[in-house]
Design a protein around this motif. Structure first.
Motif, PDB file in Angstrom:
ATOM      1  N   LEU A  27      16.110  30.634 -24.699  1.00 32.78           N
ATOM      2  CA  LEU A  27      17.002  30.198 -25.775  1.00 32.78           C
ATOM      3  C   LEU A  27      18.035  29.220 -25.242  1.00 32.78           C
ATOM      4  O   LEU A  27      18.296  28.172 -25.847  1.00 32.78           O
ATOM      5  N   ASP A  28      18.612  29.542 -24.088  1.00 35.99           N
ATOM      6  CA  ASP A  28      19.589  28.635 -23.476  1.00 35.99           C
ATOM      7  C   ASP A  28      18.951  27.289 -23.127  1.00 35.99           C
ATOM      8  O   ASP A  28      19.565  26.234 -23.313  1.00 35.99           O
ATOM      9  N   LYS A  29      17.732  27.336 -22.639  1.00 34.60           N
ATOM     10  CA  LYS A  29      17.010  26.107 -22.289  1.00 34.60           C
ATOM     11  C   LYS A  29      16.755  25.273 -23.549  1.00 34.60           C
ATOM     12  O   LYS A  29      16.943  24.058 -23.548  1.00 34.60           O
ATOM     13  N   PHE A  30      16.319  25.925 -24.634  1.00 34.50           N
ATOM     14  CA  PHE A  30      16.083  25.239 -25.906  1.00 34.50           C
ATOM     15  C   PHE A  30      17.350  24.535 -26.382  1.00 34.50           C
ATOM     16  O   PHE A  30      17.336  23.342 -26.695  1.00 34.50           O
ATOM     17  N   LEU A  31      18.451  25.277 -26.421  1.00 36.68           N
ATOM     18  CA  LEU A  31      19.717  24.690 -26.881  1.00 36.68           C
ATOM     19  C   LEU A  31      20.189  23.593 -25.936  1.00 36.68           C
ATOM     20  O   LEU A  31      20.694  22.550 -26.382  1.00 36.68           O
ATOM     21  N   GLY A  32      20.009  23.799 -24.640  1.00 37.77           N
ATOM     22  CA  GLY A  32      20.416  22.802 -23.652  1.00 37.77           C
ATOM     23  C   GLY A  32      19.681  21.478 -23.829  1.00 37.77           C
ATOM     24  O   GLY A  32      20.260  20.397 -23.681  1.00 37.77           O
ATOM     25  N   ARG A  33      18.392  21.544 -24.144  1.00 40.89           N
ATOM     26  CA  ARG A  33      17.621  20.316 -24.363  1.00 40.89           C
ATOM     27  C   ARG A  33      18.111  19.559 -25.596  1.00 40.89           C
ATOM     28  O   ARG A  33      17.845  18.375 -25.740  1.00 40.89           O
ATOM     29  N   LEU A  34      18.808  20.267 -26.476  1.00 40.30           N
ATOM     30  CA  LEU A  34      19.367  19.631 -27.668  1.00 40.30           C
ATOM     31  C   LEU A  34      20.808  19.171 -27.428  1.00 40.30           C
ATOM     32  O   LEU A  34      21.471  18.691 -28.340  1.00 40.30           O
ATOM     33  N   GLY A  35      21.286  19.356 -26.210  1.00 38.87           N
ATOM     34  CA  GLY A  35      22.656  18.961 -25.882  1.00 38.87           C
ATOM     35  C   GLY A  35      23.676  19.962 -26.398  1.00 38.87           C
ATOM     36  O   GLY A  35      24.821  19.611 -26.649  1.00 38.87           O
ATOM     37  N   ALA A  36      23.251  21.197 -26.563  1.00 42.01           N
ATOM     38  CA  ALA A  36      24.146  22.236 -27.091  1.00 42.01           C
ATOM     39  C   ALA A  36      24.052  23.474 -26.203  1.00 42.01           C
ATOM     40  O   ALA A  36      23.304  23.502 -25.230  1.00 42.01           O
ATOM     41  N   ASP A  37      24.852  24.479 -26.549  1.00 45.25           N
ATOM     42  CA  ASP A  37      24.759  25.773 -25.886  1.00 45.25           C
ATOM     43  C   ASP A  37      24.966  26.849 -26.943  1.00 45.25           C
ATOM     44  O   ASP A  37      24.983  26.558 -28.135  1.00 45.25           O
ATOM     45  N   ARG A  38      25.129  28.072 -26.523  1.00 45.48           N
ATOM     46  CA  ARG A  38      25.226  29.168 -27.491  1.00 45.48           C
ATOM     47  C   ARG A  38      26.473  29.091 -28.371  1.00 45.48           C
ATOM     48  O   ARG A  38      26.558  29.763 -29.384  1.00 45.48           O
ATOM     49  N   ASP A  39      27.430  28.275 -27.983  1.00 42.28           N
ATOM     50  CA  ASP A  39      28.631  28.108 -28.815  1.00 42.28           C
ATOM     51  C   ASP A  39      28.294  27.523 -30.183  1.00 42.28           C
ATOM     52  O   ASP A  39      29.064  27.692 -31.130  1.00 42.28           O
ATOM     53  N   VAL A  40      27.156  26.839 -30.298  1.00 41.43           N
ATOM     54  CA  VAL A  40      26.755  26.270 -31.578  1.00 41.43           C
ATOM     55  C   VAL A  40      26.320  27.366 -32.558  1.00 41.43           C
ATOM     56  O   VAL A  40      26.319  27.163 -33.771  1.00 41.43           O
ATOM     57  N   LEU A  41      25.962  28.537 -32.036  1.00 41.45           N
ATOM     58  CA  LEU A  41      25.509  29.652 -32.860  1.00 41.45           C
ATOM     59  C   LEU A  41      26.691  30.536 -33.257  1.00 41.45           C
ATOM     60  O   LEU A  41      27.430  31.017 -32.395  1.00 41.45           O
ATOM     61  N   ASN A  42      26.861  30.743 -34.538  1.00 43.66           N
ATOM     62  CA  ASN A  42      27.929  31.589 -35.057  1.00 43.66           C
ATOM     63  C   ASN A  42      27.347  32.936 -35.462  1.00 43.66           C
ATOM     64  O   ASN A  42      26.403  32.992 -36.264  1.00 43.66           O
ATOM     65  N   ASP A  43      27.915  34.023 -34.918  1.00 44.62           N
ATOM     66  CA  ASP A  43      27.433  35.370 -35.240  1.00 44.62           C
ATOM     67  C   ASP A  43      27.483  35.624 -36.744  1.00 44.62           C
ATOM     68  O   ASP A  43      28.446  35.248 -37.418  1.00 44.62           O
ATOM     69  N   GLY A  44      26.425  36.258 -37.249  1.00 49.60           N
ATOM     70  CA  GLY A  44      26.356  36.618 -38.656  1.00 49.60           C
ATOM     71  C   GLY A  44      25.995  35.478 -39.590  1.00 49.60           C
ATOM     72  O   GLY A  44      25.912  35.672 -40.800  1.00 49.60           O
ATOM     73  N   ARG A  45      25.748  34.309 -39.059  1.00 51.54           N
ATOM     74  CA  ARG A  45      25.465  33.141 -39.903  1.00 51.54           C
ATOM     75  C   ARG A  45      23.960  32.867 -39.956  1.00 51.54           C
ATOM     76  O   ARG A  45      23.300  32.811 -38.926  1.00 51.54           O
ATOM     77  N   ILE A  46      23.458  32.679 -41.166  1.00 54.20           N
ATOM     78  CA  ILE A  46      22.074  32.271 -41.403  1.00 54.20           C
ATOM     79  C   ILE A  46      22.136  30.869 -41.995  1.00 54.20           C
ATOM     80  O   ILE A  46      22.654  30.683 -43.100  1.00 54.20           O
ATOM     81  N   THR A  47      21.666  29.894 -41.254  1.00 51.87           N
ATOM     82  CA  THR A  47      21.814  28.493 -41.671  1.00 51.87           C
ATOM     83  C   THR A  47      20.650  27.973 -42.503  1.00 51.87           C
ATOM     84  O   THR A  47      20.712  26.869 -43.027  1.00 51.87           O
ATOM     85  N   ILE A  48      19.588  28.747 -42.619  1.00 46.72           N
ATOM     86  CA  ILE A  48      18.414  28.349 -43.404  1.00 46.72           C
ATOM     87  C   ILE A  48      18.459  29.144 -44.700  1.00 46.72           C
ATOM     88  O   ILE A  48      18.319  30.373 -44.686  1.00 46.72           O
ATOM     89  N   ASP A  49      18.667  28.434 -45.824  1.00 44.12           N
ATOM     90  CA  ASP A  49      18.816  29.144 -47.101  1.00 44.12           C
ATOM     91  C   ASP A  49      17.496  29.781 -47.547  1.00 44.12           C
ATOM     92  O   ASP A  49      16.424  29.436 -47.048  1.00 44.12           O
TER      93      ASP A  49
END
Length: 180
Positions: free
Chosen positions: A105-127
């Motif tokens: 998961l960290d590798k996936f986010l890292g390849r996108l130029g992000a880290d786990r900080d982009v993920l907000n607990d309890g949030r579902i971003t796909i309606d």
């Protein structure tokens, strides 16, 4: 009848027979080729039509080209990988799911130029409507985290939702949207 006229008639008979065979072959070979080509073309069109009409996830890895276009770098050793691509004049989307480990998961986010900080607990971003296209059930029950990665055009926007019910093997859901 003289031998010379008999020989002449035999030659003409052979020439006539050769002409008929040559004419037949000149017509039959291209006609056969056209029939075979038409059948293959028809079959190809039916396959394309079936693929275009397909709904739901395809349980395999998207091609490298698709992963590059939609900016979905699935980590190695991921399992339960599935995808679905939807195209229209206004936008193209690719739905991707996979199960990985925390490092993946960290590798996936890292390849996108992000880290786990982009993920907000309890949030579902796909309606629910978007998730319903491929049969995903992303309900409020569970340990969810989500985020959106907006990138400059022509790069896609990624809606990422992660199911942490099994923290050792998070399940990642991504909807990558490209607008022309």
């Amino acid at each position: 009848m003289s031998q010379q006229s008999q020989t002449s008639e035999t030659r003409q008979g052979r020439r006539s027979w050769r002409r008929k065979v040559a004419l037949f072959l000149l017509i039959a070979i291209p006609a056969g080729y056209m029939a075979i080509s038409a059948q293959k073309s028809r079959g190809s069109g039916e396959d394309k039509q079936e693929n275009a009409a397909a709904t739901g996830l395809t349980h395999s890895w998207p091609s490298k080209v698709q992963r590059r276009i939609y900016d979905t770098p699935i980590p190695s050793y991921s399992v339960d990988v599935a995808f679905y691509e939807s195209n229209s004049w206004k936008r193209s989307q690719m739905y991707v799911q996979f199960v990985t480990n925390p490092k993946g998961l960290d590798k996936f986010l890292g390849r996108l130029g992000a880290d786990r900080d982009v993920l907000n607990d309890g949030r579902i971003t796909i309606d629910a409507k978007t998730a319903g296209v491929v049969g995903w059930k992303l309900d409020a029950d569970g340990k969810w985290a989500g985020g959106v990665i907006d990138q400059k055009d022509p790069e896609p926007t990624l809606d990422i939702t992660v199911d942490f019910d099994n923290p050792d093997h998070p399940k990642v859901y991504v909807v990558s949207t490209v607008t022309p």
